[in-house]
Design an enzyme around this catalytic site. Structure first.
Site, PDB file in Angstrom:
ATOM      1  N   ASP A 155     -36.014 -29.999-108.842  1.00  0.00           N
ATOM      2  CA  ASP A 155     -36.341 -31.418-108.736  1.00  0.00           C
ATOM      3  C   ASP A 155     -36.191 -32.076-110.101  1.00  0.00           C
ATOM      4  OD1 ASP A 155     -37.243 -33.894-108.046  1.00  0.00           O
ATOM      5  OD2 ASP A 155     -39.340 -33.308-107.751  1.00  0.00           O
ATOM      6  N   LYS A 214     -37.228 -37.241-114.163  1.00  0.00           N
ATOM      7  CA  LYS A 214     -38.426 -36.740-114.839  1.00  0.00           C
ATOM      8  C   LYS A 214     -38.121 -36.664-116.336  1.00  0.00           C
ATOM      9  CE  LYS A 214     -40.069 -33.877-110.972  1.00  0.00           C
ATOM     10  NZ  LYS A 214     -41.392 -34.434-110.678  1.00  0.00           N
ATOM     11  N   ARG A 237     -41.352 -35.741 -99.330  1.00  0.00           N
ATOM     12  CA  ARG A 237     -41.772 -36.348 -98.049  1.00  0.00           C
ATOM     13  C   ARG A 237     -40.565 -36.734 -97.200  1.00  0.00           C
ATOM     14  NH1 ARG A 237     -45.112 -40.784-101.276  1.00  0.00           N
ATOM     15  NH2 ARG A 237     -45.335 -38.882-102.489  1.00  0.00           N
TER      16      ARG A 237
HETATM   17 ZN   LIG Z   1     -40.105 -35.029-106.956  1.00  0.00          ZN
END
Ligand SMILES: [Zn+2]
Length: 506
Positions: free
Chosen positions: A258, A265, A340
């Protein structure tokens, strides 16, 4: 992986005689050991020269015992109001670790269980979970050559099946971004379940993924074109013999790396994000345990969404609207809230399976939010929909998790959670999140459940509908790896032991 770690031992002579065991490891709180006066006496003598005995793990020369050595691994005082069974896992981890470092290859474990305190009713099993955790080595290094005798255990089949699944879960969760990219993760599953009681199928074709899993495929968009990173959906099915009395449908988040996507990030927050597949890993691990144990009367269907959330010129960006498998139009709030999206399509498919049964329970397993870590530290969260809450399913899971040393906190879905993901314009049905990190948003691990319910079409199965469907969302972001260290912490395989106990009712 087929070698058995645990061996049941019931013959008391094994502690003393020469039956091939090369160390005795005792886990206890007080070391009163009234059934084992020889060991108690040895300890009393030793304590006169070493007051660490009973306070920290110690190895003693013990000529009368198997292997000539005794390791005493204390749990500490268990009577305090806030003590729990994890003391046994910690003591076993320390004791077995010491045995291995001392050169033992066939240690014999004796767990002195406290009587009459329900908190410790699974103490022996939890000690094995701790010892197994200590003995695990990643799949890319040489395994330890160890067999552990478990004194007092009648049958080791459940413990071995559980550890088999936990090893698979740790391998899958722990593999680096290339070793366990989606195709490699899927291949591991194909190999793991070959000729087993679990049926495995893999979807790898982009046209099918775009159509059947459009949100998941959206997350994967920047990974297409890099063949070894392209997404997969793995479906696993176990149907036990006899009349089926329990039907579970599990969705596992397997984000193999991720980056955050376009909402990248930054500031070092990306390191460790190869462990964002702990939900899919634990789900596959539970299925591996079922393949070994083959319990009767249960059906479990699992879908694993394996995706790399890459960044690149094809990456999805905030503001985009993607229609999910359920037909709901989802406006992307933040591309780092990708888990999600993956789960919503899996759950939408599993909803179709669940509708066919009277007693189906849906669950999602995911390292979903930083917020759950902020809220609960190393504890997992279970969030219920109203149907599950009506059946007290979250509370039951929590109670079981306490006994198995994998404690959950029960979080409640509230009406404000729906407001967080409500449409802001007529163009969308739902917003995936606001544009911030979950850790900084109040109710950051509860409100995703409001999204999941609606994006998966489970809002059509509320209390009072024709077909109410109970659904539990398990956020294991704080518990999937030890010490909450996603980069270097060993994967824990939580919550396989809890789910197995819940599934089998014991
Ligand atoms: Zn994430």
């Amino acid at each position: 992986m087929s070698r058995l770690l645990w061996q049941a031992v019931t013959d008391k002579d094994a502690l003393f005689g020469d039956q091939g065991w090369d160390a005795v490891v005792v886990i206890s709180d007080q070391f009163e050991l009234s059934d084992y006066p020889e060991i108690r006496q040895l300890m009393q003598h030793a304590r006169s020269v070493d007051q660490r005995l009973g306070r920290e793990p110690v190895l003693l020369l013990a000529p009368g015992l198997a292997g000539g050595r005794l390791i005493c691994a204390p749990t500490g005082d268990l009577s305090g109001d806030y003590e729990d069974v994890r003391r046994f896992a910690e003591a076993a981890q320390a004791g077995i670790g010491m045995a291995v470092r001392a050169g033992a290859e066939r240690p014999l474990l004796l767990v002195d269980e406290p009587q009459g305190d329900m908190r410790y009713s699974r103490a022996a099993e939890v000690a094995l979970l701790g010892a197994g955790h200590e003995l695990y080595r990643p799949f890319d290094v040489a395994p330890l050559n160890i067999t552990v005798g478990v004194y007092g255990l009648e049958d080791a089949s459940r413990a071995n099946a559980l550890e088999y699944g936990r090893i698979a879960a740790r391998d899958l969760c722990g593999g680096d971004p290339e070793q366990m990219a989606p195709p490699a993760f899927a291949q591991y599953c194909v190999d793991l379940f070959e000729d087993s009681a679990v049926k495995v199928s893999v979807i790898d074709d982009r046209a099918t993924l775009d159509k059947e899993y459009p949100l998941l495929s959206g997350v994967a968009r920047a990974s297409y074109g890099v063949e070894r990173h392209e997404p997969r959906v793995v479906r696993l099915e176990y149907v036990g013999a006899g009349a089926i009395s329990r039907n579970w449908m599990l969705a596992g988040k397997g984000v193999t790396f991720d980056t955050g996507g376009a909402d990248l990030k930054i500031g070092g927050a990306m390191a460790g994000m190869s462990r964002d597949k702990g939900g899919a890993a634990a789900t596959a691990g539970l299925m591996a345990t079922l393949a070994q144990l083959q319990p009767k009367g249960v059906r479990v269907i699992a879908e694993l969404g394996l995706v790399r959330n890459s960044i690149g010129r094809e990456a999805i960006v905030p503001d985009e609207i993607i229609s999910g498998h359920s037909g709901k139009k989802v406006r992307i709030g933040n591309t780092d809230a990708e888990g999600r999206l993956v789960l919503a399509d899996l759950l939408s498919h599993l909803r179709a399976d669940a509708k066919q049964h009277d007693d189906a329970v849906l669950m999602s397993l995911a390292t979903l939010t930083g917020h759950v870590v902020r809220s609960y530290g190393p504890y997992s969260a279970v969030v219920e929909n109203a149907v599950a809450r009506g059946q007290a399913l979250g509370g039951e899971l929590q109670a079981i998790s306490e006994l198995w040393g994998e404690p959950f906190e029960l979080s409640r879905l509230r009406r404000e959670d729906f407001a967080q993901v409500a449409a802001r314009s007529p163009s969308e049905d739902l917003l995936s999140s606001n544009n911030g990190a979950s850790v900084n948003i109040s109710r950051g691990h509860q409100f995703p459940m409001a999204f999941l319910l609606q994006a998966a079409g489970l809002d059509e199965h509320q209390l009072g509908s024709d077909k109410p469907l109970p659904y539990l969302h398990l956020d294991i972001a704080g518990s999937a790896v030890e010490k909450r260290d996603p980069l270097y912490g060993k994967p824990t395989a939580v919550p396989i032991a809890t789910l197995l106990a819940k599934l089998l009712d014991h």
